[in-house]
Motif scaffolding. Sequence first.
Motif, PDB file in Angstrom:
ATOM      1  N   ASP A  76      -7.746  -4.125  -4.593  1.00  0.00           N
ATOM      2  CA  ASP A  76      -9.320  -4.118  -4.819  1.00  0.00           C
ATOM      3  C   ASP A  76     -10.096  -3.246  -6.117  1.00  0.00           C
ATOM      4  O   ASP A  76     -10.557  -2.640  -5.799  1.00  0.00           O
ATOM      5  CB  ASP A  76      -9.474  -4.216  -3.420  1.00  0.00           C
ATOM      6  N   ALA A  77     -10.191  -4.198  -7.172  1.00  0.00           N
ATOM      7  CA  ALA A  77     -10.675  -3.731  -8.387  1.00  0.00           C
ATOM      8  C   ALA A  77     -12.296  -4.135  -7.919  1.00  0.00           C
ATOM      9  O   ALA A  77     -12.423  -5.125  -7.988  1.00  0.00           O
ATOM     10  CB  ALA A  77     -10.003  -4.753  -9.859  1.00  0.00           C
ATOM     11  N   PHE A 197      -0.110  -1.108   4.939  1.00  0.00           N
ATOM     12  CA  PHE A 197      -0.066  -0.066   4.907  1.00  0.00           C
ATOM     13  C   PHE A 197      -0.043   0.274   2.733  1.00  0.00           C
ATOM     14  O   PHE A 197      -0.935  -0.501   1.969  1.00  0.00           O
ATOM     15  CB  PHE A 197       1.346   1.207   4.330  1.00  0.00           C
ATOM     16  N   GLN A 198      -0.710   1.245   2.108  1.00  0.00           N
ATOM     17  CA  GLN A 198      -1.370   1.271   0.811  1.00  0.00           C
ATOM     18  C   GLN A 198      -0.376   2.093   0.195  1.00  0.00           C
ATOM     19  O   GLN A 198       0.430   3.281   0.342  1.00  0.00           O
ATOM     20  CB  GLN A 198      -2.765   2.147   1.164  1.00  0.00           C
ATOM     21  N   VAL A 199      -0.149   1.731  -1.188  1.00  0.00           N
ATOM     22  CA  VAL A 199       1.018   1.957  -2.294  1.00  0.00           C
ATOM     23  C   VAL A 199      -0.105   2.373  -2.955  1.00  0.00           C
ATOM     24  O   VAL A 199      -0.775   1.646  -3.818  1.00  0.00           O
ATOM     25  CB  VAL A 199       1.567   1.210  -2.813  1.00  0.00           C
ATOM     26  N   VAL A 219      -4.584   1.869  -5.734  1.00  0.00           N
ATOM     27  CA  VAL A 219      -3.923   2.030  -5.170  1.00  0.00           C
ATOM     28  C   VAL A 219      -3.790   0.455  -4.681  1.00  0.00           C
ATOM     29  O   VAL A 219      -5.251  -0.261  -4.497  1.00  0.00           O
ATOM     30  CB  VAL A 219      -4.798   2.702  -3.718  1.00  0.00           C
ATOM     31  N   MET A 220      -2.782  -0.194  -3.860  1.00  0.00           N
ATOM     32  CA  MET A 220      -2.429  -1.293  -3.732  1.00  0.00           C
ATOM     33  C   MET A 220      -2.850  -1.504  -2.240  1.00  0.00           C
ATOM     34  O   MET A 220      -1.769  -0.670  -1.139  1.00  0.00           O
ATOM     35  CB  MET A 220      -2.032  -2.055  -4.064  1.00  0.00           C
ATOM     36  N   GLU A 221      -3.040  -2.452  -1.658  1.00  0.00           N
ATOM     37  CA  GLU A 221      -2.716  -2.676  -0.007  1.00  0.00           C
ATOM     38  C   GLU A 221      -1.951  -3.418   0.285  1.00  0.00           C
ATOM     39  O   GLU A 221      -1.127  -4.521  -0.840  1.00  0.00           O
ATOM     40  CB  GLU A 221      -4.044  -3.286   1.173  1.00  0.00           C
ATOM     41  N   VAL A 222      -1.081  -3.452   0.956  1.00  0.00           N
ATOM     42  CA  VAL A 222       0.444  -3.885   1.162  1.00  0.00           C
ATOM     43  C   VAL A 222       0.321  -3.958   2.642  1.00  0.00           C
ATOM     44  O   VAL A 222       0.093  -3.690   3.359  1.00  0.00           O
ATOM     45  CB  VAL A 222       1.590  -3.280   1.069  1.00  0.00           C
TER      46      VAL A 222
END
Length: 271
Positions: A76-77, A197-199, A219-222
């Motif tokens: 989500d940039a 979860f978030q990475v 931060v990426m959402e998985v």
Amino acid sequence: MRGPDASVELVDALRQFLNGLRPLGADRMRSIEPSAIHPLPALTGILLAIGMASSLAGQEYHVDLEMENWVRFVSDAPLEDFEGVTNQIDGFLFLAGEGLAGETDLTSSEFFFEVDLASLDTGIGLRNRHMRDNYLETDEFPYASFGGRVSRLEEESSGRFRAEARGTFTVHGVERSREIECAAESIGQGLRIRCAFQVTLSDHGIPIPKLMFMKINEVMEVDLDFFLSPAGGGGGPGGNGAEAGSPAPLQLCSHQNQPVPGWQRVSFRAG
């Protein structure tokens, strides 16, 4: 019951029990002469075997590779959102005791999944190659994985459960302790599992791309949406005609039962 005859009966009983429990153990027992076994040790062996069977009892599920399983890495940039999507997920779930049917020993549970990162598709071939080669380095680190145990399991309604798994998430060769919130739904004898979860990329030594075609948030959402079938096959979601539906968005919560920041908009979508 005393004497050699008692020993023979006890050994025969143990053989029959092990035949149903572990064939290799039964084979080894056939090489033991009944006359060489004292009744008390033989009885002790039976009791230990029964105890072992009790501790091993439980429900085991494997990822059903025939179903529509999906994993999404969502960026989500500020200027552009994109998803990396794959259906290449494998793993298993083990619940000791009665499992979802009743009393469950969560301390003996196991939960594991791994995702083939080389199969991630962002919709643009050039972006896929740069992501694999320059950032995820999938030639050296082909999988992202999680291994741990179920730390909390609550039935919200009939056949629907909320769970938390604690363990280690590994990507790019770097391990980090994680807690993952999941929802489980009974489908036939199998389960549908949805997790989010978030990475944080920097936590795993992954540089943030700066190129125009790689606008990525740190931060990426998985999101994971996959199906499990009972170990041994048969009766799972892939064998009873069940289809993946489109459930309502799932609100994930923290230990204090408060919404996890940034996860309010997570929605699980069927592939």
